[in-house]
Design an enzyme around this catalytic site. Sequence first.
Site, PDB file in Angstrom:
ATOM      1  N   GLY A  12       0.851  -1.184   0.000  1.00 48.09           N
ATOM      2  CA  GLY A  12       0.000   0.000   0.000  1.00 48.09           C
ATOM      3  C   GLY A  12       0.884   1.230   0.000  1.00 48.09           C
ATOM      4  O   GLY A  12       1.579   1.494   0.984  1.00 48.09           O
ATOM      5  N   MET A  13       0.910   1.965  -1.108  1.00 49.64           N
ATOM      6  CA  MET A  13       1.797   3.130  -1.239  1.00 49.64           C
ATOM      7  C   MET A  13       0.982   4.415  -1.222  1.00 49.64           C
ATOM      8  O   MET A  13       0.065   4.590  -2.011  1.00 49.64           O
ATOM      9  CB  MET A  13       2.628   3.024  -2.518  1.00 49.64           C
ATOM     10  CG  MET A  13       3.576   1.823  -2.500  1.00 49.64           C
ATOM     11  SD  MET A  13       4.606   1.712  -3.985  1.00 49.64           S
ATOM     12  CE  MET A  13       5.758   3.082  -3.721  1.00 49.64           C
ATOM     13  N   SER A  14       1.338   5.312  -0.297  1.00 42.86           N
ATOM     14  CA  SER A  14       0.567   6.546  -0.103  1.00 42.86           C
ATOM     15  C   SER A  14       1.205   7.745  -0.785  1.00 42.86           C
ATOM     16  O   SER A  14       0.607   8.815  -0.855  1.00 42.86           O
ATOM     17  CB  SER A  14       0.466   6.846   1.393  1.00 42.86           C
ATOM     18  OG  SER A  14       1.771   7.082   1.907  1.00 42.86           O
ATOM     19  N   GLY A  15       2.446   7.570  -1.254  1.00 44.93           N
ATOM     20  CA  GLY A  15       3.187   8.724  -1.762  1.00 44.93           C
ATOM     21  C   GLY A  15       4.050   9.343  -0.688  1.00 44.93           C
ATOM     22  O   GLY A  15       4.662  10.386  -0.900  1.00 44.93           O
ATOM     23  N   GLY A  16       4.125   8.709   0.478  1.00 45.60           N
ATOM     24  CA  GLY A  16       4.971   9.187   1.571  1.00 45.60           C
ATOM     25  C   GLY A  16       6.260   8.396   1.655  1.00 45.60           C
ATOM     26  O   GLY A  16       6.436   7.380   0.974  1.00 45.60           O
ATOM     27  N   VAL A  17       7.163   8.855   2.524  1.00 49.40           N
ATOM     28  CA  VAL A  17       8.482   8.224   2.619  1.00 49.40           C
ATOM     29  C   VAL A  17       8.402   6.818   3.221  1.00 49.40           C
ATOM     30  O   VAL A  17       9.137   5.912   2.809  1.00 49.40           O
ATOM     31  CB  VAL A  17       9.475   9.130   3.398  1.00 49.40           C
ATOM     32  CG1 VAL A  17       9.105   9.234   4.872  1.00 49.40           C
ATOM     33  CG2 VAL A  17      10.903   8.621   3.253  1.00 49.40           C
ATOM     34  N   ASP A  18       7.508   6.591   4.184  1.00 48.74           N
ATOM     35  CA  ASP A  18       7.454   5.289   4.858  1.00 48.74           C
ATOM     36  C   ASP A  18       7.071   4.167   3.898  1.00 48.74           C
ATOM     37  O   ASP A  18       7.726   3.123   3.843  1.00 48.74           O
ATOM     38  CB  ASP A  18       6.474   5.330   6.039  1.00 48.74           C
ATOM     39  CG  ASP A  18       6.945   6.249   7.155  1.00 48.74           C
ATOM     40  OD1 ASP A  18       8.171   6.395   7.318  1.00 48.74           O
ATOM     41  OD2 ASP A  18       6.099   6.830   7.863  1.00 48.74           O
ATOM     42  N   SER A  19       5.998   4.371   3.138  1.00 50.28           N
ATOM     43  CA  SER A  19       5.576   3.303   2.214  1.00 50.28           C
ATOM     44  C   SER A  19       6.550   3.168   1.041  1.00 50.28           C
ATOM     45  O   SER A  19       6.713   2.072   0.488  1.00 50.28           O
ATOM     46  CB  SER A  19       4.144   3.530   1.727  1.00 50.28           C
ATOM     47  OG  SER A  19       3.997   4.783   1.115  1.00 50.28           O
ATOM     48  N   CYS A 103     -10.201   2.842   9.798  1.00 48.34           N
ATOM     49  CA  CYS A 103      -9.634   2.850   8.442  1.00 48.34           C
ATOM     50  C   CYS A 103      -8.707   1.648   8.246  1.00 48.34           C
ATOM     51  O   CYS A 103      -8.751   0.981   7.209  1.00 48.34           O
ATOM     52  CB  CYS A 103      -8.876   4.156   8.211  1.00 48.34           C
ATOM     53  SG  CYS A 103      -8.121   4.247   6.585  1.00 48.34           S
ATOM     54  N   CYS A 200      -6.929  11.090   8.421  1.00 50.44           N
ATOM     55  CA  CYS A 200      -6.611  10.688   7.043  1.00 50.44           C
ATOM     56  C   CYS A 200      -7.353  11.492   5.985  1.00 50.44           C
ATOM     57  O   CYS A 200      -6.765  11.968   5.041  1.00 50.44           O
ATOM     58  CB  CYS A 200      -6.828   9.189   6.847  1.00 50.44           C
ATOM     59  SG  CYS A 200      -8.067   8.435   7.905  1.00 50.44           S
TER      60      CYS A 200
END
Length: 373
Positions: A12-19, A103, A200
């Site tokens: 699951g990629m959110s566009g943030g650094v963690d994912s 969520c 979120c």
Amino acid sequence: MTDNSKIRVVVGMSGGVDSSVTALLLKEQGYDVIGVFMKNWDDTDEFGVCTATEDYKDVAAVADQIGIPYYSVNFEKEYWDRVFEYFLAEYRAGRTPNPDVMCNKEIKFKAFLDYAMTLGADYVATGHYAQVKRDENGTVHMLRGADNGKDQTYFLSQLSQEQLQKTLFPLGHLQKSEVREIAERAGLATAKKKDSTGICFIGEKNFKQFLSQYLPAQKGRMMTIDGRDMGEHAGLMYYTIGQRGGLGIGGQHGGDNQPWFVVGKDLSQNILYVGQGFYHEALMSNSLDASVIHFTREMPEEFTFECTAKFRYRQPDSQVTVHVRGDKAEVVFAEPQRAITPGQAVVFYDGKECLGGGMIDMAYKNGQPCQYI
């Protein structure tokens, strides 16, 4: 060395650094990795810019950099039905909900997990700071993330054993600073992107303004417990138990000159109760009732146990005794607790392991319900 190339992991990629780093690490470990961006909310801002579009561009850039295929999936309907309707219903009932818990339970580890299975996934992975450990019987235990300040097991406490069996948390053993370093070393497009904050789907928006679009605010009286009228409140849904700011009575002090806090609510009379002092007696309780009790692994239907608990994210653990009866529980505190808030999650821990939890219905002081809803 284990050959992971036949194990498909959908991230699951959110566009943030963690994912982004989650996907990178799995790719480096040899897994067959696919990135998926979830669009859960139509979040066009006041300038007509949809932040999801920007985030998806970042997902695409990172996926191209590390050489994995990527897709976008729309869960707006599922999100509205399973998370947002619950969020509004809780506010209508005078409670303070935690949409992130719902969520994770309903979207990231249900709708997304189901979608990942259609892509042939063996596992899903997210950028959460938590750990999973499988014992010799095959049971998966969810452990706190190694970075104490970032541990997210509180928000994952409603996940089931079935969900955890299919989940990887590649960042669980890392500190946040290490995750940033990995992203920078790899030159990922998201390496310097700031972390998202807020609920979120609201993001950086003004909470009061946002909520008033969906629920009509009903103004009412602000009173002290002993009956002094302190003015008007803007609507009970805008206040949470233990809140200090936003009351508009900073200049009106009693003899002790202490700051004012929300100490109670009466939904039936539309009264907001306020009092002075961080440890105001109306804010203190020694037990709570919770429902939607859920454990991350198999437990008896009825039992009593001792453990530690969190009543809100990022607070220190407190010693408790839990009496479980089906999907309900009474939680008795070893020491009085401040501002136990109906609608929030109570989460149980045994050392590093997150055992599960439930939703707070009512707080009690010496057997009497606190006037919090």
